[in-house]
Every structure is written in structure tokens, then in C-alpha cells.
Motif scaffolding. Structure first.
Motif, PDB file in Angstrom:
ATOM      1  N   GLY A 155       0.799  -1.212   0.000  1.00  0.00           N
ATOM      2  CA  GLY A 155       0.000   0.000   0.000  1.00  0.00           C
ATOM      3  C   GLY A 155       0.830   1.260   0.000  1.00  0.00           C
ATOM      4  N   ALA A 156       2.161   1.123  -0.085  1.00  0.00           N
ATOM      5  CA  ALA A 156       3.061   2.276  -0.084  1.00  0.00           C
ATOM      6  C   ALA A 156       4.136   2.078  -1.144  1.00  0.00           C
ATOM      7  N   TYR A 157       4.821   3.177  -1.477  1.00  0.00           N
ATOM      8  CA  TYR A 157       5.904   3.105  -2.462  1.00  0.00           C
ATOM      9  C   TYR A 157       7.093   3.905  -1.956  1.00  0.00           C
ATOM     10  N   LYS A 158       8.267   3.273  -2.000  1.00  0.00           N
ATOM     11  CA  LYS A 158       9.516   3.934  -1.621  1.00  0.00           C
ATOM     12  C   LYS A 158      10.307   4.223  -2.878  1.00  0.00           C
ATOM     13  N   THR A 159      10.593   5.483  -3.136  1.00  0.00           N
ATOM     14  CA  THR A 159      11.311   5.864  -4.353  1.00  0.00           C
ATOM     15  C   THR A 159      12.738   5.331  -4.311  1.00  0.00           C
ATOM     16  N   PRO A 160      13.292   4.906  -5.458  1.00  0.00           N
ATOM     17  CA  PRO A 160      14.664   4.408  -5.460  1.00  0.00           C
ATOM     18  C   PRO A 160      15.712   5.511  -5.334  1.00  0.00           C
ATOM     19  N   ASN A 161      15.330   6.764  -5.604  1.00  0.00           N
ATOM     20  CA  ASN A 161      16.268   7.883  -5.563  1.00  0.00           C
ATOM     21  C   ASN A 161      15.698   9.039  -4.753  1.00  0.00           C
ATOM     22  N   GLY A 162      16.592   9.908  -4.309  1.00  0.00           N
ATOM     23  CA  GLY A 162      16.199  11.209  -3.808  1.00  0.00           C
ATOM     24  C   GLY A 162      16.364  12.225  -4.926  1.00  0.00           C
ATOM     25  N   ASN A 163      16.466  13.505  -4.569  1.00  0.00           N
ATOM     26  CA  ASN A 163      16.694  14.543  -5.564  1.00  0.00           C
ATOM     27  C   ASN A 163      17.650  15.562  -4.979  1.00  0.00           C
ATOM     28  N   ALA A 164      18.668  15.910  -5.743  1.00  0.00           N
ATOM     29  CA  ALA A 164      19.676  16.851  -5.258  1.00  0.00           C
ATOM     30  C   ALA A 164      19.423  18.277  -5.731  1.00  0.00           C
ATOM     31  N   PHE A 165      18.398  18.485  -6.572  1.00  0.00           N
ATOM     32  CA  PHE A 165      18.179  19.833  -7.097  1.00  0.00           C
ATOM     33  C   PHE A 165      17.427  20.681  -6.076  1.00  0.00           C
ATOM     34  N   ASN A 166      17.917  21.921  -5.891  1.00  0.00           N
ATOM     35  CA  ASN A 166      17.296  22.866  -4.965  1.00  0.00           C
ATOM     36  C   ASN A 166      16.429  23.826  -5.783  1.00  0.00           C
ATOM     37  N   TYR A 167      15.105  23.659  -5.659  1.00  0.00           N
ATOM     38  CA  TYR A 167      14.193  24.471  -6.461  1.00  0.00           C
ATOM     39  C   TYR A 167      14.043  25.893  -5.924  1.00  0.00           C
ATOM     40  N   ASN A 168      14.606  26.178  -4.753  1.00  0.00           N
ATOM     41  CA  ASN A 168      14.546  27.543  -4.214  1.00  0.00           C
ATOM     42  C   ASN A 168      15.720  28.387  -4.685  1.00  0.00           C
ATOM     43  N   ASN A 200       3.627  13.036  -3.902  1.00  0.00           N
ATOM     44  CA  ASN A 200       4.971  13.601  -3.840  1.00  0.00           C
ATOM     45  C   ASN A 200       4.918  15.124  -3.856  1.00  0.00           C
ATOM     46  N   ALA A 201       3.993  15.683  -4.648  1.00  0.00           N
ATOM     47  CA  ALA A 201       3.844  17.139  -4.698  1.00  0.00           C
ATOM     48  C   ALA A 201       3.431  17.683  -3.325  1.00  0.00           C
ATOM     49  N   LYS A 202       2.557  16.957  -2.622  1.00  0.00           N
ATOM     50  CA  LYS A 202       2.144  17.384  -1.289  1.00  0.00           C
ATOM     51  C   LYS A 202       3.330  17.427  -0.333  1.00  0.00           C
ATOM     52  N   VAL A 203       4.190  16.398  -0.403  1.00  0.00           N
ATOM     53  CA  VAL A 203       5.365  16.365   0.472  1.00  0.00           C
ATOM     54  C   VAL A 203       6.295  17.523   0.138  1.00  0.00           C
ATOM     55  N   SER A 204       6.528  17.757  -1.151  1.00  0.00           N
ATOM     56  CA  SER A 204       7.416  18.850  -1.560  1.00  0.00           C
ATOM     57  C   SER A 204       6.879  20.197  -1.091  1.00  0.00           C
ATOM     58  N   PHE A 205       5.550  20.365  -1.150  1.00  0.00           N
ATOM     59  CA  PHE A 205       4.947  21.627  -0.718  1.00  0.00           C
ATOM     60  C   PHE A 205       5.037  21.788   0.796  1.00  0.00           C
ATOM     61  N   SER A 206       4.762  20.723   1.530  1.00  0.00           N
ATOM     62  CA  SER A 206       4.771  20.817   2.997  1.00  0.00           C
ATOM     63  C   SER A 206       6.176  21.064   3.541  1.00  0.00           C
ATOM     64  N   THR A 207       7.196  20.565   2.844  1.00  0.00           N
ATOM     65  CA  THR A 207       8.585  20.771   3.276  1.00  0.00           C
ATOM     66  C   THR A 207       9.197  22.024   2.665  1.00  0.00           C
ATOM     67  N   ARG A 208       8.416  22.716   1.817  1.00  0.00           N
ATOM     68  CA  ARG A 208       8.866  23.931   1.128  1.00  0.00           C
ATOM     69  C   ARG A 208      10.048  23.682   0.201  1.00  0.00           C
ATOM     70  N   GLN A 209      10.230  22.437  -0.209  1.00  0.00           N
ATOM     71  CA  GLN A 209      11.251  22.186  -1.230  1.00  0.00           C
ATOM     72  C   GLN A 209      10.793  22.716  -2.583  1.00  0.00           C
ATOM     73  N   ILE A 210       9.485  22.644  -2.830  1.00  0.00           N
ATOM     74  CA  ILE A 210       8.884  23.271  -4.008  1.00  0.00           C
ATOM     75  C   ILE A 210       7.685  24.047  -3.503  1.00  0.00           C
ATOM     76  N   SER A 211       7.716  25.358  -3.685  1.00  0.00           N
ATOM     77  CA  SER A 211       6.683  26.203  -3.091  1.00  0.00           C
ATOM     78  C   SER A 211       5.427  26.301  -3.944  1.00  0.00           C
ATOM     79  N   ASP A 212       5.420  25.683  -5.138  1.00  0.00           N
ATOM     80  CA  ASP A 212       4.247  25.740  -6.013  1.00  0.00           C
ATOM     81  C   ASP A 212       3.048  25.104  -5.322  1.00  0.00           C
ATOM     82  N   GLY A 213       1.869  25.698  -5.506  1.00  0.00           N
ATOM     83  CA  GLY A 213       0.651  25.165  -4.922  1.00  0.00           C
ATOM     84  C   GLY A 213       0.293  23.807  -5.502  1.00  0.00           C
ATOM     85  N   VAL A 214      -0.438  23.010  -4.734  1.00  0.00           N
ATOM     86  CA  VAL A 214      -0.802  21.658  -5.169  1.00  0.00           C
ATOM     87  C   VAL A 214      -2.315  21.516  -5.345  1.00  0.00           C
ATOM     88  N   THR A 215      -3.032  22.655  -5.360  1.00  0.00           N
ATOM     89  CA  THR A 215      -4.457  22.646  -5.682  1.00  0.00           C
ATOM     90  C   THR A 215      -4.750  23.807  -6.616  1.00  0.00           C
TER      91      THR A 215
END
Length: 523
Positions: A309-322, A385-400
Motif C-alpha cells: 500500500g506504499a511506495y519507496k522511491t529508489p532515488n532522492g533529488n539533489a536539485f534545490n528548487y529555491n 509527492n507534490a504534497k510532500v514537496s509543498f509541505s517541506t517547502r522544497q517546491i513552493s508551487d501550490g498543489v491545488t
């Protein structure tokens, strides 16, 4: 004879018949030798540097004088029916071979052994027979031979052929090995070959070794087209998933088979991937990118969702969108838990209604413009994933976003780049975006013949192409006889206009026409 069985045939030795005892001892000894021989590693003929195969030192059967003394007659047996078993002579075995354990001398015979545990993985499924398997192999060989003769498929490498047979066996057990599923697997191999042929005609740049080079238009990304190893892994993962008993909505064989076959259908021809009636045109494009380049990771995501019922990504991401820069290291892998309850159109979707790859605008599939369950699963991973990125402010774009007075899930091209990087290791390329917006893989140029060819040379397809208010997926550049180039383009919003890969020259006008047909006001 297994280690736990009792040599009941030795009971005949109690009759006092020497010949019978000798015969039974020889038979048990032969069983022992056969068991030990079966456990002995065999030598591979094509590996001459390995040690010679271990040989059993066979000894002649014991003569009458060496046999254990008789213990009496039938009349002298104990009244309770117990039987003392005389010890057998030990065979002369090499030091590295351990004989199968025999019952202790004072061990007594017991009643019938309990039945083996029920194999819950195969209960209710038709049992495959050798005759069934021969028919499967014959049918597969005939169809493949015909396709290879037509040049539609490459000669099967051993990893692909073996993994495909494993998958076909599981499809057979589930009752889904038929012309349609054979066609799905054939499409995966044939479309991969076609992509390799197109790339071969276009030529290559130097191979990229680093992330910077993979995102440089003057280097070729070696992960652009799946290798035979990836195709074989796709088959093996699908077979393993079919053997699973899933969780949540996948707690039945029927539900597991549905999402696995739909996933195979999606990776075999990515024009069948659709956003349906949902606001997921960006995730649908990203899904096509993952399916086209790494079908094995696409199927692995399905497997994890089915099993846990869950998925673990094989990679992280090193790009800083800020800061629009690269960090020294990737962040951690993410564990995502999307909503996997099938919607109405996903529940209705059935692979048996598919009419084959949709290659022209005038061919209408039965399921035109609807989304299957496998696509729902992958697209919902993008949204989580977009929700996680928004909540951590790694990507500030809205998700709705607001659509028709309703709040609906939304993603931007930066969310698509981020999740495709986490799944495949390389972010999906986007074009025609404002270059001032921080992004890992935005080309920031309008598509023209020169850019289309350069993207082909560098192995960047499929790409995410923004035109007006909608995303398209562009897959490959084709050189034409007049010296111009055209691109293969697919529209994710397929209810009104979706012809599969459409050859486009002057793609902006073509895309604008399709958007107008869907009710958009496009200048």
C-alpha cells in the motif's frame, strides 16, 4: 525418499528371509545414494575453471555376512506392534557430501504423516500441467518466430525469453494468457526495437556520465531507451506481483491481475496512458516518461503498492528548487501512500476491450479517454509527492487549483521533474517555460526543428511540452524528405481528441486546434 520418511519396506526383514532383507537394504541404500547425488552440485560445461564435479564413490552392496543379524520371526515381534530398525551400513561418501539423515536405531514407526500445509498462493487457481506448458511454449515460439521473420521483434535474448515465459506461466494460472496479453508483450518488445531504430538513424552524441551531462543537450543519455535487462526485469517483477496476495483493494487474485495487466499495457504503448476525467495532465506526461524509459521501475511501483500500500522511491533529488542549483547530495528516499481506491472509470476499464495501439486520429478505441487503475496509482504518486514537496517547502508551487468552482489537485512542471527524477534518476525535460523559474530540466526554448533534433540526439524524449493551458507529451523527432523535422506528439486529454502519436509539423497550430475542440479559448 525424503529425510523425514520411514523406510517401512525394511519391515520385511523381520520375516527371516535373507534374500528379502538384502534386497530391501540395497533398495534403501540406492535411495540414499540417489538423494546424495541429487544434492551434489553439477559442473557447468561453459566454465572450465571451476573445480571438477564431486563424484560419489559407489560401493557394492553388502554381502550376506556383513548384514545385521536377524532379530527373530514374526511370532517374536512385540505385542504393541513396535519395530526396532537395524542400522544400515554407512556409505563411503566424499568429505564434502552429507548424507540424508536416517531414523535413529531406536526410533519407532508411527502412524500416517500429516498432510502438507495448504498452498494459499495457488488455491483456486487452475493447476498448470506439463502439457499446458508445452502448448504455451509452442504457441509463444510460433508467434515470436513470425514476428522475428517480419522484423517486428529482435531475436530474443536469453534473459528476455526466460523472463517472458515465467510471466506467461503466471498469466496462464490467472486465466489471462490470450491473444490480447500476447499482443501487449509483443508491443513492448517491438516498440522498444522501433525506438532503438529511430535513435540509430538520428545518430548519437558522446555518452553522458554525470547528471550534468545527462541534462546537457550535447551528450546522449544512455537510459533513454530500456535495455534488454530492463525488459526482462519488467517481466519478472510482473510475474512476482501476480504471485502476491495484496493489501487493501488488492486482496484478491482478480484485483492483482487487473492492475498488473493494465501496467503491462501502459508500458507497452504509452499512448494508452490517459488522464481521463481528472486534472492530472502533468502526471500523465510524467507517467509516460517513466513507462517509456524504465518500465521495470514502473512495474516495481505497482508491485510495492499491491504488496504494502506504499511506495519507496529508489532515488532522492539533489536539485534545490529555491536556489536553482544542485546540492552536494540527494535528499532521502520518500515513502508515499497514495489513495488507491479505484474510481468509476478505473473499475470499468478492461484490457479485453482494447483495440490495439491507437496510431491515427480516426481510430477510436473502445476506452478512448479513460484512465485505468495502473495509471491512477502512478498519477496519484505524483500528487502525493507534490504534497510532500509543498509541505517541506522544497517546491513552493501550490498543489491545488480552482476549476469550475471546485478545488482540485494540481501539479506544476517542477513537481513532474522532481518525481520523475526520484523514480528514474533523471528529471523529465520540459520546454517552452519561463527560464527564470528555478527548474532542473527546463530547456526554456520554443520547439523548432533544430531543438527537436537536438533533443533526439541527446536522448531526452519523451518530454513535457506546455502549449496554452495544457500539457502534451512529445516523444521523438522524425527527419522528413524535405529536410524538415516533425515530432511525435500525444495529447493526455483524450475524451475528444487523442490519436495516439501524431506527426506534427508546426505543432503549436495543431495543438491549439485540439484545445479549441475541447472548449478552450486559445489565441
Amino acid at each position: 525418499m525424503s529425510a523425514g520418511e520411514k523406510p517401512a519396506e525394511l519391515a520385511s526383514s523381520e520375516s527371516g528371509d535373507d534374500s528379502s532383507l538384502k534386497k530391501n537394504v540395497q533398495s534403501s541404500f540406492a535411495d540414499l545414494v540417489i538423494e546424495v547425488w541429487a544434492k551434489t552440485p553439477t559442473k557447468q560445461a561453459d566454465k572450465p575453471d571451476e573445480k571438477p564435479q564431486t563424484q560419489i564413490d559407489f560401493q557394492p552392496p553388502p554381502d550376506k555376512a556383513s548384514l545385521p543379524p536377524k532379530t527373530g520371526t514374526v511370532d517374536s515381534l512385540p505385542k504393541d506392534g513396535s519395530l526396532v530398525i537395524p542400522p544400515l551400513p554407512k556409505p563411503n561418501l566424499p568429505n564434502d557430501v552429507t548424507p540424508t539423515p536416517k531414523p535413529a536405531a531406536d526410533q519407532q514407526l508411527e502412524g500416517p504423516r500429516p498432510l502438507p500445509a495448504v498452498d494459499t498462493e495457488t488455491v483456486g487457481r487452475p493447476k498448470i500441467t506439463r502439457q499446458d506448458q508445452r502448448e504455451i511454449n509452442k504457441d509463444h515460439a510460433e508467434k515470436r518466430e513470425a514476428l522475428e521473420g517480419d522484423g517486428a521483434l529482435e531475436k530474443a535474448s536469453n534473459p528476455v525469453a526466460i523472463a517472458r515465459k515465467e510471466l506467461e506461466l503466471e498469466l496462464k494460472r490467472h486465466g489471462h494468457l490470450n491473444d490480447t496479453t500476447h499482443g501487449i508483450l509483443n508491443d513492448l518488445e517491438a516498440n522498444t526495437k522501433s525506438s532503438r531504430d529511430i535513435l540509430g538513424r538520428m545518430g548519437k552524441y558522446p555518452e553522458a556520465k554525470t547528471m550534468q551531462e545527462r541534462l546537457d543537450l550535447r551528450h546522449y543519455d544512455p537510459e533513454a531507451i530500456p535495455s534488454d535487462e530492463r525488459i526482462a526485469a519488467t517481466y519478472r517483477i510482473a510475474a512476482e506481483t501476480l504471485r502476491s496476495r495484496g493489501v487493501g483493494p488488492f486482496n484478491s487474485d482478480k484485483a492483482v491481475a487487473k492492475i498488473v495487466i493494465e501496467g503491462l499495457r501502459n508500458v507497452s504503448d504509452i499512448t494508452g496512458i490517459d488522464q481521463g476525467s481528472y486534472t492530472t495532465c502533468g502526471p500523465a506526461s510524467g507517467e509516460k516518461y517513466i513507462a517509456a524509459r524504465t518500465p521495470d521501475r514502473y512495474m516495481d511501483a505497482i508491485k510495492q503498492l499491491v504488496q504494502t500500500g506504499a511506495y519507496k522511491t529508489p532515488n532522492g533529488n539533489a536539485f534545490n528548487y529555491n536556489t536553482n542549483s544542485w546540492n552536494a547530495n540527494e535528499d532521502g528516499q520518500r515513502v508515499l501512500r497514495p489513495n488507491l481506491q479505484p474510481g468509476a472509470e478505473e473499475s470499468r476499464w478492461n484490457y479485453k476491450n482494447e483495440g490495439g495501439p491507437n496510431k491515427a486520429a480516426n481510430i477510436v478505441r473502445v476506452q478512448e479517454g479513460t484512465r485505468n487503475l495502473a495509471s491512477q496509482a502512478i498519477q496519484n504518486l505524483f500528487l502525493e509527492n507534490a504534497k510532500v514537496s509543498f509541505s517541506t517547502r522544497q517546491i513552493s508551487d501550490g498543489v491545488t487549483a480552482q476549476l469550475g468552482g471546485k478545488t482540485v489537485p494540481a501539479t506544476t512542471f517542477r513537481h513532474i521533474e522532481d518525481f520523475t527524477a526520484r523514480m528514474t534518476g533523471t528529471p523529465m525535460t520540459t520546454i517552452n517555460q519561463n527560464p527564470a523559474i528555478p527548474s532542473a530540466a527546463n530547456v526554456g526554448r520554443v520547439m523548432d526543428d533544430s531543438l527537436a533534433n537536438q533533443l533526439q540526439y541527446s536522448g531526452r524524449y519523451p518530454i513535457l511540452d506546455w502549449i496554452g493551458p495544457h500539457w502534451f507529451t512529445t516523444n521523438a523527432a522524425m527527419k522528413m524528405d524535405d529536410g524538415t523535422s516533425r515530432v511525435l506528439q500525444d495529447n493526455q486529454w483524450g475524451r475528444v481528441y487523442d490519436g495516439g502519436w501524431t506527426t506534427v509539423q508546426g505543432r503549436t497550430q495543431k495543438a491549439a486546434a485540439s484545445l479549441r475542440a475541447q472548449g478552450y479559448n486559445v489565441q
